[in-house]
Design a protein around this motif. Structure first.
Motif, short mmCIF file in Angstrom:
data_model
loop_
_atom_site.label_atom_id
_atom_site.label_comp_id
_atom_site.label_asym_id
_atom_site.label_seq_id
_atom_site.Cartn_x
_atom_site.Cartn_y
_atom_site.Cartn_z
N ALA A 1 42.58 35.20 43.64
CA ALA A 1 42.76 35.92 42.58
C ALA A 1 44.10 36.26 41.76
N HIS A 2 45.18 35.75 42.66
CA HIS A 2 46.43 36.05 42.03
C HIS A 2 46.65 34.77 41.33
N ALA A 3 46.15 33.35 41.69
CA ALA A 3 46.49 32.34 40.92
C ALA A 3 45.57 32.35 39.59
N ALA A 4 44.31 32.92 39.90
CA ALA A 4 43.66 33.03 38.52
C ALA A 4 44.19 33.97 37.51
N ALA A 5 44.58 35.16 37.96
CA ALA A 5 45.22 36.09 37.18
C ALA A 5 46.34 35.37 36.48
N HIS A 6 47.26 34.52 37.16
CA HIS A 6 48.38 33.99 36.29
C HIS A 6 48.05 32.96 35.32
N GLU A 7 46.61 32.38 35.29
CA GLU A 7 46.25 31.54 34.46
C GLU A 7 45.36 32.25 33.48
N ASP A 8 44.99 33.48 33.38
CA ASP A 8 44.29 34.45 32.50
C ASP A 8 45.28 34.28 31.15
N PRO A 9 44.71 34.10 30.03
CA PRO A 9 45.38 34.14 28.57
C PRO A 9 46.09 35.47 28.58
N LEU A 10 45.56 36.62 28.73
CA LEU A 10 45.83 37.73 28.43
C LEU A 10 47.23 38.31 29.44
N VAL A 11 46.99 37.84 30.48
CA VAL A 11 48.13 38.14 31.65
C VAL A 11 49.33 37.23 31.15
N LYS A 12 49.34 35.86 30.69
CA LYS A 12 50.14 35.27 30.32
C LYS A 12 50.97 35.62 28.98
N ALA A 13 49.99 36.07 28.18
CA ALA A 13 50.53 36.82 26.91
C ALA A 13 51.35 37.89 27.13
N ILE A 14 51.16 38.70 28.08
CA ILE A 14 51.98 39.90 28.56
C ILE A 14 53.24 39.36 29.42
N LEU A 15 53.08 38.53 30.09
CA LEU A 15 54.28 37.97 30.80
C LEU A 15 55.15 37.40 29.81
N GLU A 16 54.75 36.77 28.81
CA GLU A 16 55.71 36.03 27.77
C GLU A 16 56.52 37.25 26.93
N THR A 17 55.45 38.42 26.52
CA THR A 17 55.99 39.42 25.67
C THR A 17 57.04 40.19 26.59
N PHE A 18 56.97 40.20 28.08
CA PHE A 18 58.08 41.01 28.69
C PHE A 18 58.58 40.03 29.63
N PRO A 19 59.64 39.37 29.38
CA PRO A 19 60.31 38.36 30.19
C PRO A 19 60.74 39.25 31.54
N GLY A 20 60.67 38.60 32.72
CA GLY A 20 61.09 39.29 33.82
C GLY A 20 59.89 39.90 34.62
N ALA A 21 58.73 40.08 33.78
CA ALA A 21 57.65 40.94 34.48
C ALA A 21 56.90 39.93 35.26
N LYS A 22 56.23 40.45 36.47
CA LYS A 22 55.40 39.95 37.37
C LYS A 22 54.11 40.66 37.97
N VAL A 23 53.17 39.74 38.14
CA VAL A 23 52.11 40.54 38.77
C VAL A 23 52.40 40.84 40.12
N VAL A 24 52.27 42.16 40.14
CA VAL A 24 52.46 42.79 41.52
C VAL A 24 51.40 42.92 42.33
N ASN A 25 50.22 43.23 41.94
CA ASN A 25 49.06 43.53 42.65
C ASN A 25 47.98 43.17 41.85
N VAL A 26 46.54 42.64 42.43
CA VAL A 26 45.40 42.12 41.91
C VAL A 26 44.27 42.67 42.77
N THR A 27 43.44 43.57 42.12
CA THR A 27 42.42 44.36 42.96
C THR A 27 41.21 43.49 43.15
N VAL A 28 40.77 43.27 44.05
CA VAL A 28 39.53 42.20 44.55
C VAL A 28 38.42 42.82 45.17
N ARG A 29 37.35 42.76 44.58
CA ARG A 29 35.99 43.33 44.85
C ARG A 29 35.75 43.08 46.29
N ASP A 30 35.54 44.16 47.21
CA ASP A 30 35.41 43.98 48.43
C ASP A 30 34.16 44.16 48.87
#
Length: 581
Positions: free
Chosen positions: A533-562
């Motif tokens: 899920a973390h790997a997929a989140a980093h490839e998501d276009p929306l997440v990429k846009a957020i990370l580019e908008t805020f330099p230094g930001a990172k994905v801290v947690n990804v909720t996975v359906r259990d």
């Protein structure tokens, strides 16, 4: 010889001139006075007292008044009393600090065992003239460990004519063995209402005019300490050439105009950074310190936040009319998110200004940061903008922003709509006697439902074993076969079987497979899913846009359906509880 009011007499500062001499003039410590009054009335006077509190609340003063009360003697003879309206035989000498039987010691400069040994040796001798020999030890927490230990026996069983009074600002540094031998009194900070009335009475006796706003500034700066307030009042009288005005107190304390501080706050929260910088420069030119200005902004932010949470806080007498009225107005207009963000920026900015070589430049950068942060979008607005979706519609009662931010967006100054309160009709169910309710049993149809059942039953031991120590081989009603991981305690099998019988009402056969364990445990599968899920989140276009908008930001947690926890077993609801009423 010149009299006390003669021009040639040395000036006595207000803190000494108006030092309380009996309990009727002691300010803001009514609870302690009442307790002592009851003890004296019942003749239950302890032999050791410890007084604690912040600076200037009256610890040493209380100790001297107590020494007077112990040794009060009039024409009828010696008798301890709190009624000190008429001076007794020993009162004057105790007030002036020259009575031979009242020994005051500063523990800060007499910390060793040798100093305490002098007290231990002297308590053997009776008082010279007063009924009691009183030892007053100030800042007692400064005594060494050896000194405290040497004092223990004498403090526990002193002669009947000896009293001990300790004073300290650091009660936590006093050994518990000392505290257990003393009657403890915590002297409180004096409230702004009481302090304001006290200062007004002193100014009336001195015949000095004053402005209420100036007095409120002094009370706020004094922080509940009578001595600090009187010292500031002395300074304000001298600074104002015999009068106390708001202008002179502002200049004396290095404060900016409170109304201008509120103007500056409104400009910042409205995103009007040009006006804010101009106001800051104007206050600086008038003599306000940049670090003090940032601190004042933080204080006002805290005040607005406090009024938002506790509306009655606006009635504080130490507040100026502008703070009371405009603070309440801003509390109703600003959202809590903007206030907490402003507090964090100002709190960190205060440290930056203190460390900077040029305080004004650093303060201006803090204001610029705050003004631009004031119109930052909420996470929902940001996601909607990046995904090209319409932003969430405001609630019907929410007003439009009153200003535009420095980046052209809406400022943080917007009215917060009250949360709608929904009412639902709840059917009244007849109460069932608890004795007639039979606990129903759960049913389990799969290994994942078994994990969910252990979670619902809050059995951590079984759940951890099912997720991390076992691999399911086969599962059917009444029979489970599992493979155990290396190092697993085999006793968990018997525990699982017993829990299943308790939860489902039937016997279960739990078998351990003889085959070596293959595949992954449920926990390992979860960890793999999280990594994927973390790997997929980093490839998501929306997440990429957020990370580019805020330099230094990172994905801290990804909720996975259990699936293990979402697959809920058929667990009946608990029986209804009887109403105690």
């Amino acid at each position: 010889m010149a009299g006390p009011d003669s021009p040639s007499s040395p000036y006595l500062v207000l803190a000494r001139k108006y030092r309380p001499r009996d309990f009727t003039t002691l300010v803001g410590q009514d609870a302690m006075v009442q307790t002592l009054g009851n003890a004296f009335a019942q003749n239950r006077i302890h032999h050791a007292f410890i007084l604690t509190g912040v600076r200037g609340v009256g610890k040493t003063t209380t100790a001297r008044i107590l020494a007077r009360a112990f040794n009060y003697e009039d024409a009828s003879g010696p008798h301890p009393t709190l009624d000190l309206s008429v001076e007794g035989e020993h009162c004057r000498a105790i007030i002036e600090g020259r009575h031979v039987d009242v020994i005051e010691m500063d523990a800060a400069s007499n910390t060793g065992i040798n100093d305490i040994r002098e007290i231990i040796d002297s308590v053997k001798y009776a008082p010279s003239s007063a009924p009691y020999k009183v030892y007053v030890i100030d800042e007692v927490h400064m005594l060494s460990t050896a000194a405290f230990n040497g004092l223990l026996k004498t403090l526990e069983e002193p002669p009947p004519y000896v009293k001990f009074i300790f004073a300290t600002t650091e009660i936590r540094k006093v050994p518990v063995t000392i505290l257990s031998r003393c009657m403890r009194f915590d002297l409180r900070r004096i409230t702004p209402e009481i302090m304001s009335a006290y200062l007004e009475s002193i100014l009336g006796q001195e015949g000095i005019s004053f402005e209420p706003e100036a007095l409120a500034m002094i009370v706020r700066a004094g922080e509940g300490s009578a001595r600090d307030n009187l010292s500031l009042l002395d300074q304000a009288i001298a600074h104002g050439n015999g009068t106390v005005t708001a202008a002179t107190v502002k200049a004396m304390l290095g404060l900016g105009d409170r109304a201008r501080i509120i103007d500056l706050f409104e400009e910042l929260m409205g995103g009007r950074i040009g006006d804010a910088i101009t106001t800051m420069r104007s206050l600086y030119d008038m003599g306000a310190d940049p670090q003090t200005l940032v601190a004042d902004l933080a204080d006002f932010t805290h005040l607005v936040t406090r009024i938002k949470v506790v509306p009655a806080a606006a009635d504080d007498v130490s507040l100026t009319p502008d703070e009371r009225k405009r603070g309440a107005d801003l509390a109703g207009r600003l959202p809590m998110r903007a206030l907490t963000r402003a507090w964090q920026i100002l709190f960190k900015g205060h440290e930056e200004v203190a460390r900077a070589n040029n305080g004004l430049q650093a303060a201006e950068m803090v204001l610029i940061r705050l003004a631009y942060a004031a119109d930052l979008p909420s996470p929902d607005d940001l996601i909607a903008k990046l995904s090209n979706q319409p932003a969430p519609a405001p609630m019907p009662q929410q007003s439009a922003p009153i200003g535009r931010g420095p980046s052209g967006g809406p400022s943080a100054m917007r009215l917060e709509a009250p949360q709608p309160i929904s009412t639902e009709a709840v059917a009244t169910q007849p109460s069932v006697p608890q004795a007639q309710v039979q606990p129903a049993m759960a049913t389990v149809a799969s290994y994942k439902e078994l994990i969910a059942l252990a979670t619902a039953k809050r059995d951590v031991l079984v759940r951890l074993a099912l997720e991390g120590q076992m691999r399911p081989i086969s599962f059917e009603q009444g029979r489970i076969e599992v493979a155990l991981s290396e190092g697993t305690d085999p006793a968990i099998i018997a525990t699982l079987s017993a829990r299943l019988q308790l939860w489902t009402g039937q016997r279960w056969l739990v078998m351990v497979s003889t085959k070596p364990p293959e595949g992954l445990t449920i926990r390992q599968e979860k960890e793999q899913k999280v990594e994927a899920a973390h790997a997929a989140a980093h490839e998501d276009p929306l997440v990429k846009a957020i990370l580019e908008t805020f330099p230094g930001a990172k994905v801290v947690n990804v909720t996975v359906r259990d699936d293990a926890t979402t697959a809920q077993p058929d667990v009946p609801p608990p029986p209804p509880e009887e109403d105690d009423e």
